[in-house]
Write an enzyme that holds these catalytic residues in place. Sequence first.
Site, PDB file in Angstrom:
ATOM      1  N   CYS A  47     -54.829  -9.645  34.675  1.00 34.00           N
ATOM      2  CA  CYS A  47     -53.371  -9.647  34.783  1.00 34.00           C
ATOM      3  C   CYS A  47     -52.923 -10.414  36.022  1.00 34.00           C
ATOM      4  O   CYS A  47     -53.378 -10.165  37.111  1.00 34.00           O
ATOM      5  CB  CYS A  47     -52.837  -8.232  34.917  1.00 34.00           C
ATOM      6  SG  CYS A  47     -53.909  -6.990  34.260  1.00 34.00           S
ATOM      7  N   GLU A  92     -46.570 -13.499  32.085  1.00 29.46           N
ATOM      8  CA  GLU A  92     -47.697 -13.839  31.208  1.00 29.46           C
ATOM      9  C   GLU A  92     -47.785 -12.904  30.012  1.00 29.46           C
ATOM     10  O   GLU A  92     -47.360 -11.756  30.077  1.00 29.46           O
ATOM     11  CB  GLU A  92     -49.010 -13.661  31.972  1.00 29.46           C
ATOM     12  CG  GLU A  92     -49.104 -14.480  33.217  1.00 29.46           C
ATOM     13  CD  GLU A  92     -50.391 -14.177  33.959  1.00 29.46           C
ATOM     14  OE1 GLU A  92     -50.457 -14.540  35.138  1.00 29.46           O
ATOM     15  OE2 GLU A  92     -51.313 -13.583  33.373  1.00 29.46           O
TER      16      GLU A  92
HETATM   17  N1  SAH Z   1     -49.263  -0.879  35.546  1.00 25.36           N
HETATM   18  C1  SAH Z   1     -49.936  -0.419  34.374  1.00 25.36           C
HETATM   19  C2  SAH Z   1     -50.356  -1.526  33.422  1.00 25.36           C
HETATM   20  C3  SAH Z   1     -50.915  -2.779  34.012  1.00 25.36           C
HETATM   21  S1  SAH Z   1     -52.532  -3.261  34.088  1.00 25.36           S
HETATM   22  C4  SAH Z   1     -51.115   0.413  34.745  1.00 25.36           C
HETATM   23  O1  SAH Z   1     -51.423   0.509  35.925  1.00 25.36           O
HETATM   24  O2  SAH Z   1     -51.714   1.003  33.859  1.00 25.36           O
HETATM   25  C5  SAH Z   1     -53.539  -2.724  32.823  1.00 25.36           C
HETATM   26  C6  SAH Z   1     -54.907  -2.281  33.326  1.00 25.36           C
HETATM   27  O3  SAH Z   1     -55.672  -3.360  33.910  1.00 25.36           O
HETATM   28  C7  SAH Z   1     -54.791  -1.235  34.402  1.00 25.36           C
HETATM   29  O4  SAH Z   1     -55.687  -0.196  34.141  1.00 25.36           O
HETATM   30  C8  SAH Z   1     -55.165  -2.009  35.644  1.00 25.36           C
HETATM   31  O5  SAH Z   1     -55.589  -1.149  36.646  1.00 25.36           O
HETATM   32  C9  SAH Z   1     -56.237  -2.948  35.136  1.00 25.36           C
HETATM   33  N2  SAH Z   1     -56.547  -4.097  35.986  1.00 25.36           N
HETATM   34  C10 SAH Z   1     -55.795  -4.662  36.953  1.00 25.36           C
HETATM   35  N3  SAH Z   1     -56.446  -5.683  37.534  1.00 25.36           N
HETATM   36  C11 SAH Z   1     -57.647  -5.786  36.919  1.00 25.36           C
HETATM   37  C12 SAH Z   1     -58.775  -6.653  37.067  1.00 25.36           C
HETATM   38  N4  SAH Z   1     -58.787  -7.638  37.957  1.00 25.36           N
HETATM   39  N5  SAH Z   1     -59.836  -6.447  36.254  1.00 25.36           N
HETATM   40  C13 SAH Z   1     -59.825  -5.473  35.326  1.00 25.36           C
HETATM   41  N6  SAH Z   1     -58.793  -4.634  35.139  1.00 25.36           N
HETATM   42  C14 SAH Z   1     -57.719  -4.785  35.922  1.00 25.36           C
END
Ligand code: SAH
Length: 340
Positions: free
Chosen positions: A329, A88
């Site tokens: 995500c 995505e």
């Molecule tokens: N793996 C990397 C980048 C991916 S996600 C990392 O961990 O930083 C980017 C951000 O979105 C991260 O801070 C992650 O923890 C957050 N995230 C994941 N799922 C989420 C959700 N359902 N709602 C809000 N933020 C979320």
Amino acid sequence: MNIYNYTIKQLEEYFLNKNEKKFKATQVFEWLYQKRVTSFDEMTNIKKEVINYLKQDFKFEDLKLLTKQEDIDVCKFLFELKDGNKIEAVLMKHDYGNSLCVSSQVGCNMGCKFCESGRLKKVRNLETGEMVLQLLKVEKELNIRISHLVLMGIGEPFDNYDNVINFIDIINTPKGIALGSRHITVSTCGIIPKIKEFIKDGKQVNLAISLHASNDKLRNELMPISKVYKLDDLIKTIKEYIKETNRRVTFEYILLKGINDKKENALELAKLLKGMNCYVNLIPYNETSHIEFKKSDQKTILNFYDTLKKNNIGVTIRREFGKKVSAACGQLRANYKEEL
Ligand code: SAH
């Protein structure tokens, strides 16, 4: 090999090996990323003989657009890769420009409990060109220019370090897409050895750290990676990064109802980050149908914000995008899978 995998330096080496001037690489980059041609035949200022061996050595790969979900301020893309895997990308329209969130892996091995992407274990890393193509395809599809890019889609960028660094290099190259370093952000859950490598590489892009908890006990429960790379060591490494680069770091902190959103959590967080050149980006949790966590209510979010502020920690609350279009995500892909 996919032509979009190549940094300008790698193309220069390629041409030097062919006894050509390395300037040819700049010409190719201009065709690819400024004029956006999709075949070598269109590169009319390059002589036929060179075009012929370029055709033999490289391919123009593409991403197949499966679905596009559009809202006023957001557009979400689901792409199919050449091997059938799906990824995505999300385009967010801010008042300061268009920001694209790209994926770096198919699935993710980090296993964060609140995250949809990790429900599918990592299948493979994305190639550099597959990240570049997310940007090219979105720009073409919406007929826009992207001004900001965040590596916050599916995957852990620092678990695919070399390809991600090459990707940053390609979009940052002045003769190419020329996205400024300050407009590019890479986000990691805290893989310490890679953060150290990142310090050495000296890339001037922004670094964001997914923190989500202010002590090891809670962080271990939410983010398994925290058992390997302890919070203290992570903070120490980030202090090193700030010292070496003189740059401000962003800490991402999802507010999860009843889990990490109490006043004592905010106070502990303020203490942990005290004096650092950083700010905290509070993320209202994006609830998914598969995971039990709930979003903190608005008042709790504002109180958390106030507590950090009163304790001299720079803080922002992330704007929420595309609630209607499953923007967290991994949600689009997860839902798509179930529909099949
Ligand atoms: N793996 C990397 C980048 C991916 S996600 C990392 O961990 O930083 C980017 C951000 O979105 C991260 O801070 C992650 O923890 C957050 N995230 C994941 N799922 C989420 C959700 N359902 N709602 C809000 N933020 C979320």
